[in-house]
Design a protein around this motif. Structure first.
Motif, short mmCIF file in Angstrom:
data_model
loop_
_atom_site.label_atom_id
_atom_site.label_comp_id
_atom_site.label_asym_id
_atom_site.label_seq_id
_atom_site.Cartn_x
_atom_site.Cartn_y
_atom_site.Cartn_z
N LEU A 97 66.07 18.14 29.13
CA LEU A 97 64.99 19.13 29.12
C LEU A 97 64.30 19.26 30.47
O LEU A 97 63.97 20.36 30.90
N ALA A 98 64.04 18.13 31.12
CA ALA A 98 63.32 18.15 32.39
C ALA A 98 63.59 16.86 33.14
O ALA A 98 64.02 15.86 32.54
N SER A 99 63.34 16.88 34.44
CA SER A 99 63.52 15.68 35.26
C SER A 99 62.51 15.68 36.39
O SER A 99 62.28 16.70 37.04
N GLU A 100 61.89 14.54 36.61
CA GLU A 100 60.96 14.35 37.72
C GLU A 100 60.90 12.86 38.02
O GLU A 100 61.00 12.02 37.12
N TYR A 101 60.73 12.52 39.32
CA TYR A 101 60.47 11.15 39.74
C TYR A 101 61.56 10.18 39.29
O TYR A 101 61.29 9.01 38.99
N GLY A 102 62.81 10.66 39.20
CA GLY A 102 63.90 9.79 38.79
C GLY A 102 63.99 9.57 37.29
O GLY A 102 64.81 8.78 36.84
N LEU A 103 63.15 10.26 36.51
CA LEU A 103 63.14 10.14 35.06
C LEU A 103 63.72 11.41 34.43
O LEU A 103 63.54 12.51 34.95
N LEU A 104 64.39 11.25 33.30
CA LEU A 104 64.93 12.38 32.55
C LEU A 104 64.26 12.46 31.19
O LEU A 104 64.11 11.44 30.50
N LEU A 105 63.84 13.66 30.81
CA LEU A 105 63.30 13.89 29.48
C LEU A 105 64.42 14.48 28.64
O LEU A 105 64.90 15.59 28.91
N VAL A 144 58.52 21.78 26.86
CA VAL A 144 58.03 20.53 27.44
C VAL A 144 57.95 20.63 28.96
O VAL A 144 58.56 21.51 29.57
N GLY A 145 57.21 19.71 29.55
CA GLY A 145 57.14 19.57 30.99
C GLY A 145 56.75 18.15 31.32
O GLY A 145 56.12 17.45 30.51
N ILE A 146 57.12 17.68 32.51
CA ILE A 146 56.81 16.32 32.93
C ILE A 146 56.11 16.37 34.28
O ILE A 146 56.46 17.18 35.14
N ILE A 148 52.99 14.03 37.01
CA ILE A 148 52.26 12.80 37.30
C ILE A 148 50.85 13.17 37.74
O ILE A 148 50.67 14.15 38.47
N ASP A 149 49.86 12.41 37.29
CA ASP A 149 48.48 12.75 37.64
C ASP A 149 48.01 11.97 38.86
O ASP A 149 48.79 11.23 39.49
N SER A 150 46.74 12.13 39.22
CA SER A 150 46.21 11.49 40.42
C SER A 150 46.16 9.98 40.34
O SER A 150 46.06 9.30 41.36
N SER A 151 46.24 9.43 39.13
CA SER A 151 46.23 7.97 38.96
C SER A 151 47.64 7.39 38.85
O SER A 151 47.81 6.24 38.44
N ASN A 152 48.66 8.21 39.18
CA ASN A 152 50.06 7.79 39.11
C ASN A 152 50.53 7.51 37.69
O ASN A 152 51.44 6.71 37.48
N ASP A 153 49.92 8.18 36.73
CA ASP A 153 50.36 8.05 35.35
C ASP A 153 51.34 9.18 35.04
O ASP A 153 51.03 10.36 35.25
N VAL A 154 52.52 8.81 34.56
CA VAL A 154 53.50 9.81 34.17
C VAL A 154 53.09 10.41 32.83
O VAL A 154 52.79 9.69 31.89
N LYS A 155 53.06 11.75 32.75
CA LYS A 155 52.64 12.42 31.53
C LYS A 155 53.66 13.45 31.10
O LYS A 155 54.37 14.03 31.92
N ILE A 156 53.72 13.66 29.78
CA ILE A 156 54.61 14.64 29.19
C ILE A 156 53.77 15.67 28.46
O ILE A 156 52.97 15.32 27.59
N LEU A 157 53.94 16.94 28.82
CA LEU A 157 53.26 18.02 28.12
C LEU A 157 54.21 18.60 27.08
O LEU A 157 55.34 18.96 27.40
N LEU A 158 53.75 18.68 25.84
CA LEU A 158 54.54 19.21 24.74
C LEU A 158 53.79 20.38 24.10
O LEU A 158 52.65 20.23 23.67
N LEU A 201 57.46 22.57 37.58
CA LEU A 201 56.31 21.98 38.25
C LEU A 201 56.26 22.42 39.70
O LEU A 201 57.24 22.29 40.44
N CYS A 202 55.11 22.94 40.12
CA CYS A 202 54.94 23.38 41.51
C CYS A 202 53.46 23.29 41.87
O CYS A 202 52.61 23.90 41.20
N ASN A 203 53.16 22.51 42.91
CA ASN A 203 51.77 22.37 43.38
C ASN A 203 50.81 22.00 42.25
O ASN A 203 49.76 22.63 42.06
N ASN A 204 51.19 21.00 41.46
CA ASN A 204 50.35 20.49 40.38
C ASN A 204 50.10 21.50 39.28
O ASN A 204 49.08 21.42 38.58
N VAL A 205 51.01 22.44 39.12
CA VAL A 205 50.93 23.40 38.02
C VAL A 205 52.28 23.49 37.34
O VAL A 205 53.31 23.59 38.01
N LEU A 206 52.27 23.43 36.01
CA LEU A 206 53.48 23.64 35.22
C LEU A 206 53.52 25.09 34.77
O LEU A 206 52.55 25.60 34.18
N TYR A 207 54.64 25.76 35.03
CA TYR A 207 54.79 27.16 34.66
C TYR A 207 55.79 27.33 33.53
O TYR A 207 56.89 26.78 33.57
#
Length: 251
Positions: A97-105, A144-146, A148-158, A201-207
């Motif tokens: 579905l998605a991939s970021e930071y070496g992780l696959l959803l 879905v989208g994947i 990371i926030d300012s605290s380096n927490d990986v998050k998944i938007l569903l 994901l682009c510039n801290n926005v999921l489209y």
């Protein structure tokens, strides 16, 4: 204090080593394995080594999951490595579905439908389902989208359809919990939205593009600001040609 010092040593020194070296170091002790397996270390390591190490290409077929090296943008066929998926299921049921930071959803499409966050490098995974899996995720109805926030927490938007509504939920990797957010008010998004793809994901926005093929003038994109965790509706000047949304950084 001792653990904090080792954590700093891992994040500042060991995170600069190649992936194969880190994998070997995880066998030194339980403490080393714990620190070098944390998602924070994985993010720091990825951000530092991605500039220097060859990128990877992963292909998914009904018979195998293959990993290749990308050398200056070219696929090295001789580097092919077959890897296994950590969950017992037929490969024909899997969708990336998605991939970021070496992780696959990943999505397991066969009932029960499940969402899996997978690290192919370490083969570690998380099953993100917190309800009955067969009612959790619909590949045709949800998105879905994947990020990371300012605290380096990986998050998944569903984004899930519930009757005529869209219910957004965010998974927090740090606490392993889901949080329900507030979606846009106004039109009947639940029945009118058409998800073309997973979020970009682009510039801290999921489209999330929602093209309307029969009425192009009504095409629009749902934007999710990952910092404020709020949604907005955006139009383009030439909506009849807006079918996909891609973002990239100019070299």
């Amino acid at each position: 204090m001792e653990r904090l010092e080792f954590q700093m040593f891992a994040n500042e020194i060991l995170s600069r080593l190649p992936t194969k070296c880190v994998a070997r170091l995880r066998c030194v002790s339980k403490q080393w394995r714990y620190e070098l397996s944390s998602h924070l270390f994985a993010i720091i390591h990825y951000s530092r080594t991605a500039k220097y190490e060859d990128r990877k290409l992963i292909t998914l077929t009904n018979s195998s999951i293959d990993l290749y090296n990308l050398i200056r943008g070219n696929v090295d066929i001789s580097s092919r490595k077959i890897i296994s998926f950590p969950v017992d299921t037929s490969l024909s049921n899997l969708t990336i579905l998605a991939s970021e930071y070496g992780l696959l959803l990943m999505c397991i499409q066969f009932i029960p439908n499940e969402l899996i966050l997978w690290n192919p490098t370490t083969n570690q995974f998380l099953n993100l389902c917190d309800k009955k899996p067969k009612h959790f995720f619909d590949l045709k109805e949800d998105a879905v989208g994947i990020y990371i926030d300012s605290s380096n927490d990986v998050k998944i938007l569903l984004l899930q359809r519930h009757m005529d509504d869209v219910v957004p939920r965010v998974y927090y990797r740090n606490t392993c919990e889901w949080k329900t957010l507030t979606f846009l008010k106004g039109p009947d998004y639940g029945s009118s939205l058409y998800w073309l793809s997973s979020g970009t994901l682009c510039n801290n926005v999921l489209y999330f593009p929602s093209p309307q093929y029969w009425t192009p003038s009504k095409s629009y994109t749902i934007a999710f600001d990952v910092d404020s965790e709020t949604f907005s509706k955006q139009f383009f000047q030439n909506p009849q040609h807006t079918s996909y949304v891609y973002c990239w950084k100019h070299p």
